[in-house]
Write a protein that holds these residues in place. Structure first.
Motif, PDB file in Angstrom:
ATOM      1  N   ASP A  28      62.363  34.558  47.973  1.00  0.00           N
ATOM      2  CA  ASP A  28      62.888  33.655  49.005  1.00  0.00           C
ATOM      3  C   ASP A  28      63.610  32.449  48.410  1.00  0.00           C
ATOM      4  OD1 ASP A  28      60.564  32.624  47.945  1.00  0.00           O
ATOM      5  OD2 ASP A  28      59.748  31.933  49.852  1.00  0.00           O
ATOM      6  N   HIS A  29      64.714  32.709  47.719  1.00  0.00           N
ATOM      7  CA  HIS A  29      65.551  31.591  47.239  1.00  0.00           C
ATOM      8  C   HIS A  29      66.996  32.073  47.182  1.00  0.00           C
ATOM      9  CE1 HIS A  29      66.771  32.761  43.093  1.00  0.00           C
ATOM     10  NE2 HIS A  29      65.725  33.560  43.181  1.00  0.00           N
ATOM     11  N   GLY A  30      67.919  31.112  47.160  1.00  0.00           N
ATOM     12  CA  GLY A  30      69.330  31.459  47.169  1.00  0.00           C
ATOM     13  C   GLY A  30      70.109  30.837  46.034  1.00  0.00           C
ATOM     14  N   VAL A  31      69.441  30.570  44.902  1.00  0.00           N
ATOM     15  CA  VAL A  31      70.110  29.940  43.755  1.00  0.00           C
ATOM     16  C   VAL A  31      70.475  31.008  42.737  1.00  0.00           C
ATOM     17  CG1 VAL A  31      69.900  28.248  41.896  1.00  0.00           C
ATOM     18  CG2 VAL A  31      68.855  27.789  44.135  1.00  0.00           C
ATOM     19  N   ASN A  32      71.740  31.046  42.364  1.00  0.00           N
ATOM     20  CA  ASN A  32      72.186  31.962  41.322  1.00  0.00           C
ATOM     21  C   ASN A  32      71.411  31.688  40.028  1.00  0.00           C
ATOM     22  OD1 ASN A  32      74.114  32.236  38.803  1.00  0.00           O
ATOM     23  ND2 ASN A  32      74.806  33.740  40.305  1.00  0.00           N
ATOM     24  N   LEU A  33      70.902  32.741  39.392  1.00  0.00           N
ATOM     25  CA  LEU A  33      70.050  32.543  38.222  1.00  0.00           C
ATOM     26  C   LEU A  33      70.822  31.976  37.027  1.00  0.00           C
ATOM     27  CD1 LEU A  33      67.710  35.673  38.373  1.00  0.00           C
ATOM     28  CD2 LEU A  33      67.310  33.351  39.221  1.00  0.00           C
ATOM     29  N   GLY A  34      72.107  32.264  36.952  1.00  0.00           N
ATOM     30  CA  GLY A  34      72.915  31.665  35.893  1.00  0.00           C
ATOM     31  C   GLY A  34      72.998  30.153  36.058  1.00  0.00           C
ATOM     32  N   ALA A  38      71.474  27.193  33.644  1.00  0.00           N
ATOM     33  CA  ALA A  38      72.317  26.088  33.170  1.00  0.00           C
ATOM     34  C   ALA A  38      71.646  24.748  33.443  1.00  0.00           C
ATOM     35  CB  ALA A  38      73.682  26.153  33.851  1.00  0.00           C
ATOM     36  N   LEU A  39      71.024  24.621  34.606  1.00  0.00           N
ATOM     37  CA  LEU A  39      70.288  23.395  34.930  1.00  0.00           C
ATOM     38  C   LEU A  39      69.109  23.228  33.981  1.00  0.00           C
ATOM     39  CD1 LEU A  39      69.612  20.932  36.630  1.00  0.00           C
ATOM     40  CD2 LEU A  39      68.577  22.466  38.342  1.00  0.00           C
ATOM     41  N   ALA A  40      68.406  24.299  33.698  1.00  0.00           N
ATOM     42  CA  ALA A  40      67.271  24.234  32.767  1.00  0.00           C
ATOM     43  C   ALA A  40      67.729  23.807  31.376  1.00  0.00           C
ATOM     44  CB  ALA A  40      66.585  25.597  32.702  1.00  0.00           C
ATOM     45  N   LYS A  41      68.887  24.282  30.963  1.00  0.00           N
ATOM     46  CA  LYS A  41      69.424  23.912  29.647  1.00  0.00           C
ATOM     47  C   LYS A  41      69.715  22.416  29.584  1.00  0.00           C
ATOM     48  CE  LYS A  41      72.853  25.417  26.253  1.00  0.00           C
ATOM     49  NZ  LYS A  41      73.982  26.351  25.998  1.00  0.00           N
ATOM     50  N   ARG A  42      70.210  21.857  30.692  1.00  0.00           N
ATOM     51  CA  ARG A  42      70.467  20.417  30.747  1.00  0.00           C
ATOM     52  C   ARG A  42      69.180  19.615  30.699  1.00  0.00           C
ATOM     53  NH1 ARG A  42      73.150  20.305  36.006  1.00  0.00           N
ATOM     54  NH2 ARG A  42      72.274  18.190  36.076  1.00  0.00           N
ATOM     55  N   LEU A  43      68.172  20.084  31.421  1.00  0.00           N
ATOM     56  CA  LEU A  43      66.905  19.348  31.496  1.00  0.00           C
ATOM     57  C   LEU A  43      66.099  19.462  30.207  1.00  0.00           C
ATOM     58  CD1 LEU A  43      65.787  20.361  35.103  1.00  0.00           C
ATOM     59  CD2 LEU A  43      66.566  18.108  34.355  1.00  0.00           C
ATOM     60  N   LEU A  63      60.844  28.697  39.552  1.00  0.00           N
ATOM     61  CA  LEU A  63      61.586  29.412  38.505  1.00  0.00           C
ATOM     62  C   LEU A  63      62.121  28.425  37.463  1.00  0.00           C
ATOM     63  CD1 LEU A  63      63.549  31.987  40.695  1.00  0.00           C
ATOM     64  CD2 LEU A  63      61.633  32.479  39.149  1.00  0.00           C
ATOM     65  N   LEU A  64      62.643  27.299  37.933  1.00  0.00           N
ATOM     66  CA  LEU A  64      63.130  26.274  37.011  1.00  0.00           C
ATOM     67  C   LEU A  64      61.978  25.732  36.170  1.00  0.00           C
ATOM     68  CD1 LEU A  64      65.460  24.466  36.037  1.00  0.00           C
ATOM     69  CD2 LEU A  64      64.903  22.886  37.898  1.00  0.00           C
ATOM     70  N   ALA A  65      60.831  25.510  36.795  1.00  0.00           N
ATOM     71  CA  ALA A  65      59.661  25.022  36.067  1.00  0.00           C
ATOM     72  C   ALA A  65      59.286  25.940  34.921  1.00  0.00           C
ATOM     73  CB  ALA A  65      58.478  24.868  37.024  1.00  0.00           C
ATOM     74  N   LEU A  66      59.376  27.235  35.153  1.00  0.00           N
ATOM     75  CA  LEU A  66      58.999  28.194  34.125  1.00  0.00           C
ATOM     76  C   LEU A  66      59.984  28.210  32.960  1.00  0.00           C
ATOM     77  CD1 LEU A  66      57.903  31.073  36.515  1.00  0.00           C
ATOM     78  CD2 LEU A  66      56.404  29.575  35.182  1.00  0.00           C
ATOM     79  N   LEU A  67      61.209  27.737  33.218  1.00  0.00           N
ATOM     80  CA  LEU A  67      62.208  27.672  32.149  1.00  0.00           C
ATOM     81  C   LEU A  67      62.106  26.398  31.323  1.00  0.00           C
ATOM     82  CD1 LEU A  67      65.376  28.979  34.057  1.00  0.00           C
ATOM     83  CD2 LEU A  67      63.996  30.234  32.385  1.00  0.00           C
ATOM     84  N   ILE A  68      61.538  25.335  31.886  1.00  0.00           N
ATOM     85  CA  ILE A  68      61.517  24.060  31.152  1.00  0.00           C
ATOM     86  C   ILE A  68      60.114  23.670  30.674  1.00  0.00           C
ATOM     87  CG2 ILE A  68      63.548  23.246  32.401  1.00  0.00           C
ATOM     88  CD1 ILE A  68      61.684  21.312  33.947  1.00  0.00           C
TER      89      ILE A  68
END
Length: 220
Positions: A28-34, A38-43, A63-68
């Protein structure tokens, strides 16, 4: 960035078309994973921010939390609670593959989760077992795993069945001594035999999967 700023940026990345595709797969999300990566790379790595994003219960934020996050920073009980709370497939998959596999409690959790009555939690245990079958098989009872798969995979719920099938295929691919039996179990159970597979992709049907991957290994 604060949690509020991150959530605002994620909201700006929301794409109804992406959400429609994801929702067909239970996400249930609509954010492109690419864009998310890219946001995770910035953070970069920010454990505290990751924990606070996870607490929002928003799928894109998780999902972002799991990347950072720092995978090794989580305690055993934290990861156990997280896997039980990760109900969408992509969050569950990333949690297991990007975080739990890199955590020192991974094998302890693998054993506990594999026997859990919740099939989604059990699927996480089987995913960790598949990783060990491929990378660190010493100490695993591969014949015993095949016994369980033979007895339980056919009637298992979808996500657990998928994880057990992956383990079956990995045993057959990585361990020649068990290959004939793994293929035989797959042929007998016929799990995912008719799964729609695009041209050029490998079928998840274990006998076909094993055969194709072994062929590639021998050709290489």
């Amino acid at each position: 960035m604060t949690v509020a700023e991150v959530m605002a940026e994620l909201a700006g990345l929301e794409d109804p078309k992406v959400r429609a595709v994801n929702e067909r797969h239970g996400d249930d999300h609509g954010v492109n994973l690419g864009a998310l990566r890219a946001l995770a790379k910035r953070l970069r790595t920010q454990q505290e921010l990751a924990c606070r994003l996870w607490e929002t219960e928003d799928t894109a934020a998780r999902l972002l939390a799991l990347l950072i996050c720092r995978p090794k920073a989580f305690g055993r009980d934290e990861l156990d609670a997280m896997v039980r709370d990760a109900r969408t497939p992509k969050v569950h998959d990333w949690l297991v593959n990007y975080v739990v596999k890199k955590n020192p409690h991974a094998d302890e959790l693998r054993t506990a989760w594999s026997a859990d009555p919740d099939p989604v939690v059990a699927s996480a245990g089987w995913a960790l077992t598949t990783d060990r079958v491929a990378k660190k098989p010493d100490g695993l009872d591969l014949g015993g795993l095949l016994d369980v798969i033979e007895a339980e995979m056919k009637g298992a719920p979808d996500r657990l069945q998928w994880a057990m099938n992956h383990c079956l295929a990995q045993i057959g691919i990585a361990h020649a001594a068990h290959r004939t039996r793994a293929i035989g179990i797959g042929e007998c159970l016929e799990v995912l035999k008719d799964y729609p597979t695009p041209p050029g992709c490998t079928s998840p049907y274990a006998p076909a999967w094993i055969g194709e991957m072994v062929r590639r290994q021998q050709a290489g």
